[in-house]
Structures are given as C-alpha cells and as structure tokens.
Design an enzyme around this catalytic site. Structure first.
Site, PDB file in Angstrom:
ATOM      1  N   CYS A 156       0.823  -1.208   0.000  1.00 32.12           N
ATOM      2  CA  CYS A 156       0.000   0.000   0.000  1.00 32.12           C
ATOM      3  C   CYS A 156       0.862   1.265   0.000  1.00 32.12           C
ATOM      4  O   CYS A 156       0.584   2.204  -0.751  1.00 32.12           O
ATOM      5  CB  CYS A 156      -0.967  -0.006   1.182  1.00 32.12           C
ATOM      6  SG  CYS A 156      -0.196  -0.114   2.819  1.00 32.12           S
ATOM      7  N   TRP A 157       1.916   1.294   0.803  1.00 33.59           N
ATOM      8  CA  TRP A 157       2.723   2.511   0.908  1.00 33.59           C
ATOM      9  C   TRP A 157       3.474   2.873  -0.371  1.00 33.59           C
ATOM     10  O   TRP A 157       3.480   4.029  -0.782  1.00 33.59           O
ATOM     11  CB  TRP A 157       3.722   2.390   2.080  1.00 33.59           C
ATOM     12  CG  TRP A 157       3.128   2.774   3.391  1.00 33.59           C
ATOM     13  CD1 TRP A 157       2.798   1.951   4.433  1.00 33.59           C
ATOM     14  CD2 TRP A 157       2.761   4.085   3.808  1.00 33.59           C
ATOM     15  NE1 TRP A 157       2.251   2.667   5.464  1.00 33.59           N
ATOM     16  CE2 TRP A 157       2.226   3.987   5.112  1.00 33.59           C
ATOM     17  CE3 TRP A 157       2.838   5.343   3.210  1.00 33.59           C
ATOM     18  CZ2 TRP A 157       1.765   5.091   5.837  1.00 33.59           C
ATOM     19  CZ3 TRP A 157       2.376   6.451   3.929  1.00 33.59           C
ATOM     20  CH2 TRP A 157       1.857   6.312   5.217  1.00 33.59           C
TER      21      TRP A 157
END
Length: 310
Positions: free
Chosen positions: A116-117
């Site tokens: 996600c990051w």
C-alpha cells in the site's frame, strides 16, 4: 467451468476484504478450507493445487511455503505479502504502472500484489523518472498517513482496544529500514534508496502519500505544469485504469486530500502542487490502503489474469 479461487489466509484483514469483494460474483468459484483444517498442511496443499488462482494473504514466510506447496500444479498465484515483490520471475501487480503492465499481469503465472505505501509514490514518480524529468539518482523523500488497518489484525485489535486513548498520529519506521523501500526504489525507477517516513493515524482505513520535490537542484527545473502534464499523459492513454489525475490548480488546501476519500473503492487520485518561484513541488496520491493498496488491487489483478471485466 468457473475458475476456482483459493484465498490462503482468508481470515486476515486483506483476506476478509477480498472475500467480501468477491461475494455474490457468479463468474468464479471461491473454495475454502474448513475452519478446523486451516492449519493442516495437507489440506492447504490440496486446496492450493486445486485452485486456478491462489491469492496469498499471509506473512512472508508462510507465503513462500504456499508457493513451494503448489510446486508444479499449474496454479497461478497472486501474493499479497512482501515476499516476492522484487523477486525475479514475478510480475508486479500495478496494472497502471506502464502501458504494457496490464498485459503482463494478464499473462503471468506469478503476480506480486503491490504494497500500500509504495504504490502512491510509484504512481506519481515513475512517469517523471521514465520521461527524464526527474533523474533516477535524485534524492527522494516520501511521507504520508495510513489507517491502522494497514498494520494487520494485531494493530487493528490494539487500536480498537485503546479506544479514545489510541494515538492520533504515530510516526514509525524511524530507522529508515522500512520493508517497502526496495519495492519503492525498483518500480519508481530510482537508483538510490528513498527516505520513507510513514505515519499511522487513528482511523481504520484510507491513506495519503506525499513526495516533496526540491527542484532547484536540477539542471532543468520543471514547472508544476510540466510535472502535471507528464503524469496526466501517462494515465490518459491507459484502458480500464482506476487511477485518475486531478486537474492542476494552485490551492492552499482542498478537501480532496482526505485520506478516507476513496474508502471501500479501488480508485486512486493523483495531485500535483507546486510553487514555481520557489522551485518546489509536492506529488500526492489518495487511495484506500485496503482497496487499491491491497484487496482491491488483488481482485483487479485476478480479473486481468482471468480475462474478466469488472
């Protein structure tokens, strides 16, 4: 016959989200291990090898074990762990990353679902690096904030148990050894490690990532409009993209940067902000850490691999 989908680790945060997204679909068959046999290696092997696609929602070591259990069975894999994101032989599951990436995913046997990051910074930076506007060796810093669901079940339980005492804003990764750095560097096209400084907020899901740029150090200093045009041009030519680029505008603040804007969707929206006189810019991505950042991306990749449209 409908393709069989097995979610290995379906009771974790990402697995539950994927199961929810697949509920009610009549073009696939989701197969599940009985609860009492979840830790039975023989049962897992049988289900992994019986599936057309196995989606791994497991810790890294367990994901590697699952791949080994599949062996030569022919099961295609989407791995949502960190284990294979920079591994040779695996296709990175960010369909909008390049113009041919969706086709690569569609034909792949092994797909590594993005973290996600890194996905937001990759989405904003890669078009600038590949076009030569930002050099590969340029020092890059990334920061942002994500909901606590990004930390998995244990963090979810910890935050919800603390209630009003949960921290509103909690920076972490302060040794700058975050597990997503190799992925961020490779797929953004960087030749040196970025400095990554993430934050957990006191909300369940959603995220904003930000890449500030001190452009004065470049031989050719691009304007904000040039940065925006390069990013917008990349995404304008993609079919069935869930990534959109916001219009370029000079604003002091905007409600569009609410990290929860796209919760429970698979959308991602990119923004460019700049002050040309100061030669400074900020690249921003808004998306759901459980959507485009995890389960939504896995389902998008599954559909590509099966030739399905949703």
């Amino acid at each position: 016959m409908k393709p069989k989908i097995f979610i290995d680790g379906e009771h974790g945060t990402t697995g539950l989200q994927i199961r929810s997204r697949l509920a009610g679909r009549d073009d696939i068959e989701v197969i599940s291990i009985p609860v009492e046999r979840r830790k039975d290696t023989a049962a897992r092997t049988d289900f992994l090898r019986a599936a057309d696609i196995a989606i791994l929602c497991l810790p890294d070591d367990a994901a590697k074990e699952s791949v080994a259990l599949i062996g030569d069975a022919g099961t295609r894999v989407i791995d949502a762990s960190t284990a294979h994101r920079v591994a040779k032989g695996w296709t990175y599951g960010f369909p909008e990353m390049d113009r041919e990436q969706a086709k690569k995913i569609a034909g792949a046997k092994l797909v590594a679902n993005p973290g996600c990051w890194p996905q937001g910074p990759i989405a904003t930076l890669r078009p600038l690096v590949t076009s030569g506007i930002i050099p590969a060796g340029f020092p890059i810093t990334m920061n942002g904030i994500s909901g606590y669901s990004g930390g998995g079940r244990q963090m979810v339980e910890d935050y919800e148990a603390k209630g009003d005492d949960a921290p509103e804003y909690l920076p972490y990764g302060l040794t700058f050894q975050h597990k997503h750095v190799p992925e961020f560097r490779l797929y953004a096209g960087l030749s040196r490690d970025p400095l990554m400084q993430p934050v957990v907020g006191d909300f369940a899901q959603g995220m904003v990532t930000m890449v500030p740029l001190q452009l004065a150090a470049l031989n050719h200093v691009p304007t904000g409009a040039e940065l925006h045009a390069a990013i917008a041009d990349h995404y304008a030519g993609l079919e069935e993209s869930v990534v959109e680029v916001a219009p370029y505008a000079a604003v002091e603040r905007t409600p569009e940067l609410d990290p929860q804007s796209y919760n429970n969707t698979n959308r991602m929206r990119l923004h460019v902000f700049a002050n040309d006189k100061k030669a400074q810019a900020l690249l921003v991505a808004v998306y759901d850490n459980l959507g485009k950042g995890a389960s939504g991306a896995a389902v998008q990749n599954m559909d590509l691999m099966l030739g399905l449209k949703h």
